[in-house]
Scaffold this motif. Structure first.
Motif, mmCIF file in Angstrom:
data_model
loop_
_atom_site.group_PDB
_atom_site.id
_atom_site.type_symbol
_atom_site.label_atom_id
_atom_site.label_comp_id
_atom_site.label_asym_id
_atom_site.label_seq_id
_atom_site.Cartn_x
_atom_site.Cartn_y
_atom_site.Cartn_z
ATOM 1 N N THR A 11 -0.832 101.904 -29.848
ATOM 2 C CA THR A 11 -0.009 102.751 -28.987
ATOM 3 C C THR A 11 0.216 102.092 -27.636
ATOM 4 N N TRP A 12 -0.854 101.529 -27.058
ATOM 5 C CA TRP A 12 -0.712 100.877 -25.754
ATOM 6 C C TRP A 12 0.193 99.650 -25.859
ATOM 7 N N GLY A 13 0.049 98.878 -26.936
ATOM 8 C CA GLY A 13 0.899 97.707 -27.118
ATOM 9 C C GLY A 13 2.363 98.093 -27.242
ATOM 10 N N ALA A 14 2.633 99.159 -28.001
ATOM 11 C CA ALA A 14 4.009 99.646 -28.133
ATOM 12 C C ALA A 14 4.527 100.162 -26.796
ATOM 13 N N SER A 34 25.237 92.676 -34.431
ATOM 14 C CA SER A 34 25.253 91.219 -34.518
ATOM 15 C C SER A 34 24.504 90.771 -35.766
ATOM 16 N N PRO A 35 24.625 89.490 -36.142
ATOM 17 C CA PRO A 35 23.712 88.968 -37.171
ATOM 18 C C PRO A 35 22.274 88.978 -36.648
ATOM 19 N N ARG A 36 21.336 88.976 -37.547
ATOM 20 C CA ARG A 36 19.923 89.015 -37.150
ATOM 21 C C ARG A 36 19.466 87.649 -36.641
ATOM 22 N N ILE A 37 18.671 87.670 -35.557
ATOM 23 C CA ILE A 37 18.079 86.442 -35.032
ATOM 24 C C ILE A 37 16.976 85.995 -35.976
ATOM 25 N N GLN A 38 17.053 84.750 -36.438
ATOM 26 C CA GLN A 38 16.138 84.287 -37.485
ATOM 27 C C GLN A 38 14.764 83.903 -36.963
ATOM 28 N N SER A 39 14.665 83.448 -35.711
ATOM 29 C CA SER A 39 13.372 82.965 -35.204
ATOM 30 C C SER A 39 13.012 83.702 -33.917
ATOM 31 N N PRO A 40 12.322 84.834 -34.025
ATOM 32 C CA PRO A 40 11.978 85.602 -32.821
ATOM 33 C C PRO A 40 10.967 84.855 -31.951
ATOM 34 N N ILE A 41 10.875 85.281 -30.703
ATOM 35 C CA ILE A 41 9.898 84.696 -29.777
ATOM 36 C C ILE A 41 8.495 85.030 -30.254
ATOM 37 N N GLY A 42 7.612 84.034 -30.207
ATOM 38 C CA GLY A 42 6.261 84.197 -30.739
ATOM 39 C C GLY A 42 5.370 85.069 -29.880
ATOM 40 N N THR A 43 4.214 85.415 -30.444
ATOM 41 C CA THR A 43 3.221 86.226 -29.742
ATOM 42 C C THR A 43 1.910 85.448 -29.652
ATOM 43 N N PHE A 44 0.985 85.951 -28.853
ATOM 44 C CA PHE A 44 -0.308 85.298 -28.700
ATOM 45 C C PHE A 44 -1.377 86.344 -28.421
ATOM 46 N N ASN A 45 -2.619 85.999 -28.744
ATOM 47 C CA ASN A 45 -3.786 86.798 -28.371
ATOM 48 C C ASN A 45 -4.536 86.067 -27.268
ATOM 49 N N VAL A 46 -5.011 86.799 -26.269
ATOM 50 C CA VAL A 46 -5.816 86.183 -25.221
ATOM 51 C C VAL A 46 -7.175 85.817 -25.822
ATOM 52 N N THR A 66 -3.513 91.623 -27.059
ATOM 53 C CA THR A 66 -3.338 91.345 -28.490
ATOM 54 C C THR A 66 -1.859 91.350 -28.847
ATOM 55 N N ARG A 67 -1.442 90.298 -29.545
ATOM 56 C CA ARG A 67 -0.065 90.158 -30.040
ATOM 57 C C ARG A 67 0.967 90.389 -28.933
ATOM 58 N N MET A 68 0.710 89.805 -27.779
ATOM 59 C CA MET A 68 1.653 89.916 -26.660
ATOM 60 C C MET A 68 2.719 88.834 -26.777
ATOM 61 N N SER A 69 3.960 89.212 -26.612
ATOM 62 C CA SER A 69 5.055 88.248 -26.642
ATOM 63 C C SER A 69 5.017 87.378 -25.388
#
Length: 286
Positions: free
Chosen positions: A13-16, A127-139, A169-172
Motif C-alpha cells: 500500500t505504501w509503495g503504491a 499509444s502503442p505500449r512501451i516495451q522496456s519500462p524503467i527498471g526498479t531497485f531495492n535498497v 523495495t521495488r522503487m523506480s
C-alpha cells in the motif's frame, strides 16, 4: 489492529501510495514555480496530458528515458504557450489555463490519429505500449530488514516497517529522481539569488523591476519550468505506472496538484505532504 485490516499499512500500500503521489506532487511543484513568479497556472492538467503523450511517443520510439525527456519538453511547450498568453499579451490567467487544458486534450488526440497506424497498436485514444519500462531497485540490506520486521506483525513497529519497506523495495529509478526534486526546489527558490528574484516578481514586481530584475523574463522562466514539471508528471504516469498513453489517464491530477499546492501553503515540502495524502487515498482504493 482490531479489524485485522493489515493492508492499511502494508509495504504494498505504501509503495503504491508513493507511485500515485509522484505525478500529483510534480504538478504541485510546477504550480509552485509558476505562482511564485506571479502567474496562476490552471493549465497544469493540459501540460500533464502533453507530457504523457510525448512521453509515450518517445518511449515507444526511442526508449523510456527519452520518454521522460520528451515529456518534460512537451509540458514545457504548453507552459511557453501559457506564458506568451499571460505575460506578453496579458490574457487572464484563468482563461488561458482553461484554454490550455482544452487545447492539449484536442491536440494530443489529433496527433494520435495522425501518427499511430492501426498496425502499431495505437489509435486515436491510446499509444502503442512501451516495451522496456524503467527498471526498479531495492535498497541493499534495508529492504530485506524492513520487510522481515513487517512480517513479524508487531503492533506499530511492523506498521512503521511497512512504510519504510514501501520506500526501499521495488522503487523506480525515476521515482528516486523525482523525490530529489523536492529539496532541489526548496534550495533553488529559497537559497539562491535566482530564486529570490523569481519570488520577488510574484510578490512585488514593481519593486523587483526598480532593482533591475527582468520581471517578464523571470515570469517566463517560472511558467515554462512549471509546464516542464507537470509534463514530467505526465511522463511518469506513462513510463512508470501504465506503460502506455490512454486518453483521460491524467484524470484530474493537475487540478489535484493545485489542491496540494494550496494544502502545502506554497512550499515544496508542504506540496509533497499534500500529494502524499491524495496518493495514499488513491492507493487505498486499489
Amino acid at each position: 489492529a482490531i479489524t485485522g485490516t493489515t493492508e492499511l499499512t502494508s509495504s504494498g500500500t505504501w509503495g503504491a501510495a508513493i507511485r500515485l503521489a509522484i505525478p500529483i506532487m510534480l504538478a504541485g511543484l510546477g504550480g509552485l514555480f509558476s505562482e511564485r513568479s506571479g502567474v496562476v497556472n490552471i493549465g497544469l492538467e493540459g501540460m500533464m496530458i502533453a507530457g504523457a503523450w510525448f512521453g509515450a511517443w518517445a518511449g515507444w520510439s526511442f526508449g523510456p528515458w527519452y520518454g521522460v525527456v520528451f515529456g518534460v519538453i512537451g509540458g514545457g511547450i504548453f507552459g511557453l504557450i501559457h506564458a506568451v498568453a499571460t505575460v506578453t499579451f496579458a490574457v487572464d490567467h484563468i482563461v488561458s489555463g482553461v484554454a490550455i487544458n482544452m487545447l492539449a486534450a484536442g491536440a494530443m488526440r489529433f496527433l494520435s490519429v495522425v501518427i499511430y497506424s492501426p498496425e502499431s497498436g495505437g489509435g486515436a485514444t491510446q499509444s502503442p505500449r512501451i516495451q522496456s519500462p524503467i527498471g526498479t531497485f531495492n535498497v541493499p540490506l534495508l529492504s530485506d530488514a524492513f520487510t522481515w520486521i513487517e512480517d513479524q506483525a508487531i503492533f506499530f513497529i511492523s506498521d512503521l516497517a511497512g512504510l519504510l519497506a514501501g520506500f526501499t523495495t521495488r522503487m523506480s529509478w525515476l521515482t528516486l529522481v523525482t523525490l530529489l526534486i523536492i529539496p532541489l526546489t526548496w534550495w533553488v527558490l529559497w537559497r539562491t539569488a535566482w530564486g529570490l528574484r523569481l519570488r520577488s516578481c510574484g510578490e512585488n514586481p514593481y519593486a523587483a523591476e526598480s532593482l533591475g530584475v527582468p520581471v517578464l523574463r523571470m515570469k517566463y522562466y517560472g511558467v515554462v519550468i512549471s509546464g516542464g514539471l507537470a509534463g514530467l508528471g505526465g511522463a511518469y504516469l506513462v513510463v512508470v505506472q501504465a506503460g502506455i498513453y490512454r486518453e483521460g489517464m491524467t484524470a484530474g491530477r493537475g487540478f489535484i496538484g493545485l489542491a496540494s499546492l494550496i494544502f502545502g501553503n506554497w512550499y515544496p515540502f508542504g506540496v509533497a505532504a499534500g500529494a502524499a495524502v491524495f496518493g495514499y487515498a488513491d492507493a487505498l482504493s486499489l
